[in-house]
Design an enzyme around this catalytic site. Structure first.
Site, PDB file in Angstrom:
ATOM      1  N   ASP A   1       0.822  -1.168   0.096  1.00 62.20           N
ATOM      2  CA  ASP A   1      -0.178  -0.027   0.105  1.00 62.20           C
ATOM      3  C   ASP A   1       0.841   1.324   0.051  1.00 62.20           C
ATOM      4  OD1 ASP A   1      -2.452   1.048  -0.172  1.00 62.20           O
ATOM      5  OD2 ASP A   1      -2.632   1.193   2.242  1.00 62.20           O
TER       6      ASP A   1
ATOM      7  N   ARG B   1       0.292   7.814  -2.526  1.00 62.84           N
ATOM      8  CA  ARG B   1       0.389   9.026  -1.513  1.00 62.84           C
ATOM      9  C   ARG B   1       1.976   8.977  -1.961  1.00 62.84           C
ATOM     10  NH1 ARG B   1      -1.738   6.084   3.649  1.00 62.84           N
ATOM     11  NH2 ARG B   1      -1.801   4.513   2.065  1.00 62.84           N
ATOM     12  N   TRP B   2       2.832   8.143  -2.210  1.00 62.56           N
ATOM     13  CA  TRP B   2       4.311   8.340  -2.220  1.00 62.56           C
ATOM     14  C   TRP B   2       4.353   9.236  -3.578  1.00 62.56           C
ATOM     15  CZ3 TRP B   2       7.430   7.124  -6.383  1.00 62.56           C
ATOM     16  CH2 TRP B   2       8.856   7.238  -6.243  1.00 62.56           C
TER      17      TRP B   2
ATOM     18  N   HIS C   1       2.608   3.617  -9.007  1.00 60.97           N
ATOM     19  CA  HIS C   1       2.566   2.150  -9.121  1.00 60.97           C
ATOM     20  C   HIS C   1       3.690   1.911  -9.894  1.00 60.97           C
ATOM     21  CE1 HIS C   1      -1.348   2.473  -7.487  1.00 60.97           C
ATOM     22  NE2 HIS C   1      -1.808   3.190  -8.481  1.00 60.97           N
TER      23      HIS C   1
ATOM     24  N   THR D   1     -10.764  -6.568  -5.561  1.00 62.67           N
ATOM     25  CA  THR D   1     -12.087  -6.346  -6.181  1.00 62.67           C
ATOM     26  C   THR D   1     -12.656  -5.104  -6.082  1.00 62.67           C
ATOM     27  OG1 THR D   1     -13.209  -7.587  -4.187  1.00 62.67           O
ATOM     28  CG2 THR D   1     -12.774  -8.880  -5.998  1.00 62.67           C
TER      29      THR D   1
ATOM     30  N   LEU E   1      10.934 -20.412  -4.295  1.00 61.71           N
ATOM     31  CA  LEU E   1      10.216 -19.337  -3.696  1.00 61.71           C
ATOM     32  C   LEU E   1       8.860 -19.652  -4.579  1.00 61.71           C
ATOM     33  CD1 LEU E   1       9.555 -16.983  -1.905  1.00 61.71           C
ATOM     34  CD2 LEU E   1      10.159 -15.398  -4.074  1.00 61.71           C
TER      35      LEU E   1
ATOM     36  N   ARG F   1      -5.715  -2.158   8.430  1.00 63.58           N
ATOM     37  CA  ARG F   1      -6.785  -2.575   8.264  1.00 63.58           C
ATOM     38  C   ARG F   1      -6.428  -3.782   7.236  1.00 63.58           C
ATOM     39  NH1 ARG F   1      -8.042   2.230   6.440  1.00 63.58           N
ATOM     40  NH2 ARG F   1      -7.489   2.611   4.110  1.00 63.58           N
ATOM     41  N   LEU F   2      -7.588  -4.837   6.945  1.00 55.57           N
ATOM     42  CA  LEU F   2      -7.195  -5.998   6.000  1.00 55.57           C
ATOM     43  C   LEU F   2      -7.721  -5.647   4.475  1.00 55.57           C
ATOM     44  CD1 LEU F   2      -7.757  -8.905   8.392  1.00 55.57           C
ATOM     45  CD2 LEU F   2      -5.944  -8.258   7.376  1.00 55.57           C
TER      46      LEU F   2
HETATM   47  C1  IPE Z   1      -5.553  -2.916  -0.676  1.00 53.89           C
HETATM   48  O1  IPE Z   1      -4.925  -1.548  -0.809  1.00 53.89           O
HETATM   49  C2  IPE Z   1      -5.374  -3.207  -1.859  1.00 53.89           C
HETATM   50  C3  IPE Z   1      -4.226  -3.619  -2.619  1.00 53.89           C
HETATM   51  C4  IPE Z   1      -2.843  -3.310  -2.055  1.00 53.89           C
HETATM   52  C5  IPE Z   1      -4.152  -4.102  -3.700  1.00 53.89           C
HETATM   53  P1  IPE Z   1      -6.250  -0.144  -0.855  1.00 53.89           P
HETATM   54  O2  IPE Z   1      -5.440   1.064  -0.811  1.00 53.89           O
HETATM   55  O3  IPE Z   1      -7.024  -0.518  -2.161  1.00 53.89           O
HETATM   56  O4  IPE Z   1      -7.115  -0.612   0.506  1.00 53.89           O
HETATM   57  P2  IPE Z   1      -8.060   0.676   0.980  1.00 53.89           P
HETATM   58  O5  IPE Z   1      -8.920   1.047  -0.081  1.00 53.89           O
HETATM   59  O6  IPE Z   1      -7.058   1.846   1.332  1.00 53.89           O
HETATM   60  O7  IPE Z   1      -8.815  -0.189   2.062  1.00 53.89           O
HETATM   61  C1  IPE Z   2      -1.258   0.209  -3.492  1.00 58.34           C
HETATM   62  O1  IPE Z   2      -1.076   1.817  -3.572  1.00 58.34           O
HETATM   63  C2  IPE Z   2      -1.278  -0.277  -4.772  1.00 58.34           C
HETATM   64  C3  IPE Z   2      -2.827  -0.585  -5.132  1.00 58.34           C
HETATM   65  C4  IPE Z   2      -3.821  -0.769  -4.443  1.00 58.34           C
HETATM   66  C5  IPE Z   2      -2.948  -1.353  -6.639  1.00 58.34           C
HETATM   67  P1  IPE Z   2      -2.462   2.791  -3.574  1.00 58.34           P
HETATM   68  O2  IPE Z   2      -2.681   2.927  -5.032  1.00 58.34           O
HETATM   69  O3  IPE Z   2      -3.529   2.180  -2.654  1.00 58.34           O
HETATM   70  O4  IPE Z   2      -1.450   4.031  -2.920  1.00 58.34           O
HETATM   71  P2  IPE Z   2      -2.472   4.903  -1.871  1.00 58.34           P
HETATM   72  O5  IPE Z   2      -2.969   3.987  -0.679  1.00 58.34           O
HETATM   73  O6  IPE Z   2      -3.630   5.533  -2.494  1.00 58.34           O
HETATM   74  O7  IPE Z   2      -1.343   5.994  -1.332  1.00 58.34           O
HETATM   75 MG    MG Z   3      -3.992   2.319  -0.555  1.00 55.59          MG
END
Ligand code: IPE
Ligand code: IPE
Ligand code: MG
Length: 232
Positions: free
Chosen positions: A12, A16-17, A29, A58, A123, A186-187
């Site tokens: 995650d 934001r990065w 990404h 999803t 792996l 969170r999960l």
């Molecule tokens: C969870 O991250 C999904 C992935 C890392 C692929 P999200 O950034 O989508 O989750 P929420 O929306 O913060 O819960």
């Molecule tokens: C995780 O980074 C990648 C995916 C969910 C695909 P985010 O895109 O959720 O980045 P933030 O959480 O918005 O910073």
């Molecule tokens: Mg995120």
């Protein structure tokens, strides 16, 4: 405690990065994909046997169209290079999630990588694409219900192990350690069944900044914990 045999990661913080650097989320990404390469190598070197990465949930379809397209393109090119990486790292690659919603070409690519890497054993990399734990359980239950209807399984034969065999992760041991980067705790619909007794590790580091050293820190934190399974 020893090195965790199976680490699951919620990668995650890419968006934001990038935003912090005045760049579009998709740049985050792209950089995040580089971290995946790095962590696969490091995990193998640090004695981890199974690595399960959350790449697209999803729920992520509700992101702007452009971002979804960019993520799919990135995953496609990751899989393109994956065969080479799999050979180098002796890495078996599997995908969990409902791949039937993905472009047919992408689905073919997934099957090809899975087939070509199926005998590697150093792996085991599992990538969650269009994955949601609730969706996985519902799909599993649907299959199970069909088997009951067709007389292949009696209701009293349904056990935890049998049920787990209907999930996308069938045959893969449960994660010992879950890591989530970038501060959220969170999960987000990830491996709800499989994480029942895993240890959790949260770090503020966003995924593009996560590296070998951060992985070693998480493993170290895990090995200093006393794991319990409900006993005294
Ligand atoms: C969870 O991250 C999904 C992935 C890392 C692929 P999200 O950034 O989508 O989750 P929420 O929306 O913060 O819960
Ligand atoms: C995780 O980074 C990648 C995916 C969910 C695909 P985010 O895109 O959720 O980045 P933030 O959480 O918005 O910073
Ligand atoms: Mg995120």
């Amino acid at each position: 405690m020893d090195t965790p045999k199976h680490i699951a990661i919620i990668m995650d913080g890419n968006g934001r990065w990038a935003k912090k650097r005045g760049m579009p989320r998709t740049y985050g990404h792209t950089m995040g994909a580089k971290t995946v390469e790095k962590i696969c190598r490091a995990a193998g070197e640090q004695g981890v046997k199974y690595l399960t990465l959350y790449a697209f949930s999803t729920e992520n379809w509700s992101r702007p169209d452009m971002e979804v397209k960019a993520l799919m393109k990135l995953l496609g090119s990751y899989l393109d290079n994956c065969l080479e990486t799999a050979r180098e790292n002796q890495m078996r690659v599997r995908v969990i999630g409902d791949i039937t919603r993905l472009e047919p070409k992408f689905q073919e690519q997934i099957k090809a990588v899975e087939e070509a890497s199926k005998d590697y054993d150093r792996l085991h990399l599992t990538i969650a694409i269009n994955y949601g734990s609730r969706d996985e359980m519902v799909r599993g239950m649907r299959k199970l219900a069909c088997d009951v209807r067709d007389g292949k399984l009696a209701p009293e034969e349904i056990s935890e192990d049998r049920f787990a065999g209907y999930l996308d992760t069938a045959g893969i041991p449960d994660p010992d350690l879950l890591i989530r980067t970038s501060g959220e705790q969170r999960l987000s619909n990830y491996l709800l069944w499989q994480l029942a007794y895993s240890e959790f590790y949260f770090t503020e580091k966003p995924w593009p900044d996560f590296d070998e050293e951060e992985l070693a820190k998480a493993i170290d934190a895990y090995s200093n914990r006393e794991r319990r399974y409900g006993g005294v």
